[in-house]
Design a protein around this motif. Structure first.
Motif, PDB file in Angstrom:
ATOM      1  N   VAL A 201       0.850  -1.184   0.000  1.00 38.76           N
ATOM      2  CA  VAL A 201       0.000   0.000   0.000  1.00 38.76           C
ATOM      3  C   VAL A 201       0.891   1.242   0.000  1.00 38.76           C
ATOM      4  O   VAL A 201       2.104   1.174   0.223  1.00 38.76           O
ATOM      5  N   ARG A 202       0.253   2.370  -0.241  1.00 43.13           N
ATOM      6  CA  ARG A 202       0.946   3.662  -0.162  1.00 43.13           C
ATOM      7  C   ARG A 202       0.136   4.562   0.767  1.00 43.13           C
ATOM      8  O   ARG A 202      -0.998   4.931   0.454  1.00 43.13           O
ATOM      9  N   LEU A 203       0.744   4.879   1.922  1.00 47.98           N
ATOM     10  CA  LEU A 203       0.075   5.693   2.919  1.00 47.98           C
ATOM     11  C   LEU A 203       0.666   7.096   2.933  1.00 47.98           C
ATOM     12  O   LEU A 203       1.835   7.298   2.595  1.00 47.98           O
ATOM     13  N   GLY A 204      -0.159   8.058   3.336  1.00 45.22           N
ATOM     14  CA  GLY A 204       0.266   9.457   3.331  1.00 45.22           C
ATOM     15  C   GLY A 204       0.409  10.035   4.726  1.00 45.22           C
ATOM     16  O   GLY A 204       1.116   9.500   5.580  1.00 45.22           O
TER      17      GLY A 204
ATOM     18  N   ILE B   3      -4.703   7.558   9.510  1.00 46.13           N
ATOM     19  CA  ILE B   3      -3.650   7.605   8.501  1.00 46.13           C
ATOM     20  C   ILE B   3      -4.326   7.724   7.140  1.00 46.13           C
ATOM     21  O   ILE B   3      -5.299   7.021   6.843  1.00 46.13           O
ATOM     22  N   GLU B   4      -3.805   8.599   6.312  1.00 52.14           N
ATOM     23  CA  GLU B   4      -4.362   8.818   4.978  1.00 52.14           C
ATOM     24  C   GLU B   4      -3.887   7.712   4.032  1.00 52.14           C
ATOM     25  O   GLU B   4      -2.694   7.405   3.966  1.00 52.14           O
ATOM     26  N   VAL B   5      -4.846   7.101   3.289  1.00 57.08           N
ATOM     27  CA  VAL B   5      -4.546   6.042   2.326  1.00 57.08           C
ATOM     28  C   VAL B   5      -4.488   6.661   0.940  1.00 57.08           C
ATOM     29  O   VAL B   5      -5.446   7.253   0.463  1.00 57.08           O
ATOM     30  N   LEU B   6      -3.341   6.514   0.276  1.00 62.12           N
ATOM     31  CA  LEU B   6      -3.161   7.056  -1.061  1.00 62.12           C
ATOM     32  C   LEU B   6      -3.404   6.016  -2.140  1.00 62.12           C
ATOM     33  O   LEU B   6      -3.909   6.340  -3.213  1.00 62.12           O
ATOM     34  N   ASP B   7      -3.028   4.773  -1.877  1.00 65.74           N
ATOM     35  CA  ASP B   7      -3.195   3.731  -2.902  1.00 65.74           C
ATOM     36  C   ASP B   7      -3.107   2.364  -2.230  1.00 65.74           C
ATOM     37  O   ASP B   7      -2.436   2.199  -1.214  1.00 65.74           O
ATOM     38  N   GLY B   8      -3.815   1.361  -2.838  1.00 66.31           N
ATOM     39  CA  GLY B   8      -3.698  -0.016  -2.386  1.00 66.31           C
ATOM     40  C   GLY B   8      -4.875  -0.531  -1.592  1.00 66.31           C
ATOM     41  O   GLY B   8      -4.976  -1.747  -1.381  1.00 66.31           O
ATOM     42  N   LEU B   9      -5.775   0.316  -1.128  1.00 64.05           N
ATOM     43  CA  LEU B   9      -6.931  -0.113  -0.343  1.00 64.05           C
ATOM     44  C   LEU B   9      -8.189   0.562  -0.881  1.00 64.05           C
ATOM     45  O   LEU B   9      -8.129   1.618  -1.526  1.00 64.05           O
ATOM     46  N   GLU B  10      -9.311  -0.065  -0.571  1.00 62.78           N
ATOM     47  CA  GLU B  10     -10.603   0.480  -0.954  1.00 62.78           C
ATOM     48  C   GLU B  10     -11.490   0.593   0.268  1.00 62.78           C
ATOM     49  O   GLU B  10     -11.291  -0.121   1.268  1.00 62.78           O
ATOM     50  N   ALA B  11     -12.455   1.485   0.181  1.00 63.27           N
ATOM     51  CA  ALA B  11     -13.373   1.688   1.299  1.00 63.27           C
ATOM     52  C   ALA B  11     -14.135   0.404   1.595  1.00 63.27           C
ATOM     53  O   ALA B  11     -14.575  -0.303   0.683  1.00 63.27           O
TER      54      ALA B  11
END
Length: 463
Positions: free
Chosen positions: A424-427, A434-442
């Motif tokens: 994943v890519r966290l921000g 934690i802000e999710v930028l890529d790799g996960l969905e709601a």
């Protein structure tokens, strides 16, 4: 005869009989038979053999069983690695499962700050010495110029006395040189006055002699002598005027230099006297004296810290922030905290570049009214804003971030039977999310508890 033949045909039986009977009867007397009873018939050697049962060793069987089980477990893990990566079984009650949600990300970090005086003036000893008197106590509110303590320094006093004598001597020398220059100037003036008088007198005398030479009253020799003397005085006057001009120019420069030297020497004398007066420690500004713990008889070194004078009414907040946020913290960023039902706004006024123990220090000042009732040394929980609020995918902030660095996470399968490692890519982070930028969905579920026990695994089997 028949018996003998049978024994020769079965040597094994004879050997067995002899051996067994020998071992059984060794050291033992044959029992006496009761009277009247017939003798017992001879018994074959095969009747003396018996089966010896081997004793079982339970420890040996336990070791063999454990080895077999261990090999089975290793083979099981090997097949697991080949088929689906490294797998670790974990009790579902020992992990924290969170849901990926959509929401507003507030870019802030909680900061624990302490109250410090807005202005602080350090009180240092200009000159070292021995403490003779202490006139105030620590925590006293003082005014600028108040006498705080008195020191004594015999060496400094003697040095100041020597400097005063030396400065006085040099000033006297300067005054003597000035007097000599003035006398030289006056001497030139007197010489010029004499030459002017002689020239004027000889000029009149030469004119009368020229009139008298026609009737023979005065000889030509007398006139020539008068004119020669007149020319000599004119030449001397011109030389004196030239010397006077040169001396005047040099005298002017020398007097200016001597006056500057005199001023500098007087300043040095004043400085020496100020150093002597510095043994009387006075308050540099008005405020509250703190850290003042000197005692009578104590020796204070030159430049030694005696205490500090703080502003008793105005305060600021000083906070230590993790170096992770060093690139995101800047001057004039805002912070706030709540106290007594009111919210107080602050801004960062100074950032200290030094990093100690993984933290750097900042100063925050009030942008409006100062909070009432705060005291020096008190700690206050503040929220430091790092950026604007934005809509984003969010996951709760958990200890997993320290184990993965925010590069991957365990995602729980829809049936809840396992959790699979996913990149994943966290921000940005705050204290809650934690802000999710890529790799996960709601709506997906992830493991947010610590990964220290299975950080090298690819899959978690949830029991």
């Amino acid at each position: 005869m028949g018996t003998v033949t049978n024994m020769n045909n079965n040597p094994d039986s004879e050997e067995t009989q002899t051996t067994n009977s020998g071992s059984a009867n060794a050291g033992r007397k044959a029992p006496k038979m009761p009277k009247g009873m017939p003798p017992k018939p001879s018994i074959s050697g095969s009747g003396m053999d018996r089966v010896v049962e081997k004793k079982r060793n339970p420890i040996k069987y336990a070791i063999i069983a454990a080895a077999v089980i261990g090999v089975g477990v290793l083979l099981w893990f090997a097949f697991q690695d080949v088929g689906s990566g490294r797998t670790f079984r974990v009790d579902e009650n020992r992990i924290v499962v969170s849901t990926v949600t959509e929401g507003v990300f507030e870019d802030f970090i909680p900061v624990r700050a302490r109250v410090t005086p807005l202005k602080t003036v350090f009180l240092d000893a200009i000159e070292g010495g021995r403490v003779e008197r202490v006139l105030v106590e620590d925590g006293t509110v003082i005014k600028e110029g108040d006498l705080i303590a008195e020191l004594s320094n015999t060496s400094l006093q003697l040095e100041v006395t020597r400097n005063e004598a030396l400065v006085t001597e040099q000033l006297n020398n300067l005054r003597t040189i000035e007097l000599q220059l003035e006398q030289n100037r006056l001497s030139h003036k007197r010489n010029l006055a004499d030459f002017s008088y002689q020239i004027k007198r000889l000029t009149r005398q030469a004119e009368r002699q020229r009139q008298l030479i026609t009737n023979g009253t005065v000889s030509q020799q007398v006139l020539d002598e008068t004119e020669d003397e007149l020319a000599y005085n004119v030449t001397r006057r011109d030389l004196t005027l030239e010397s006077q001009a040169t001396d005047a120019r040099m005298q002017e420069q020398q007097l200016a230099y001597l006056q500057e030297r005199a001023i500098q020497l007087e300043k040095n004398l004043d400085f020496a006297r100020q150093n002597l007066d510095a043994l009387n420690v006075r308050a540099p500004v008005s405020g509250k004296l703190s850290g003042f713990n000197i005692e009578i008889g104590q020796s204070i070194t030159r430049g030694g810290r005696l205490g500090q004078v703080d502003d008793p009414d105005q305060f600021k907040l000083t906070a230590n922030i993790d170096e992770f946020y060093l690139g995101r913290v800047d001057i004039d960023q805002t912070a706030n905290f709540e106290r007594g039902g009111s919210t107080y706004q602050m801004r960062i006024s100074k950032i200290y570049p030094q990093v100690n123990n993984g933290q750097f220090e900042v100063d925050m000042v009030f942008t409006s009214d100062q909070a009432e009732g705060i005291r020096r040394g008190q700690t206050i929980q503040t929220k430091l804003t790092l950026g604007d609020e934005t809509k984003a995918l969010l996951i709760p902030n958990g200890a997993f971030f320290q184990d993965t660095g925010g590069n991957w996470i365990f995602v729980v399968a829809p049936d809840g039977s396992q959790a699979i490692k996913r990149s994943v890519r966290l921000g940005r982070r705050n204290s809650r999310y934690i802000e999710v930028l890529d790799g996960l969905e709601a709506g997906e579920s992830v493991v947010t508890s610590p990964y220290s026990s299975y950080v090298d695994m690819d899959r978690l089997k949830l029991n």
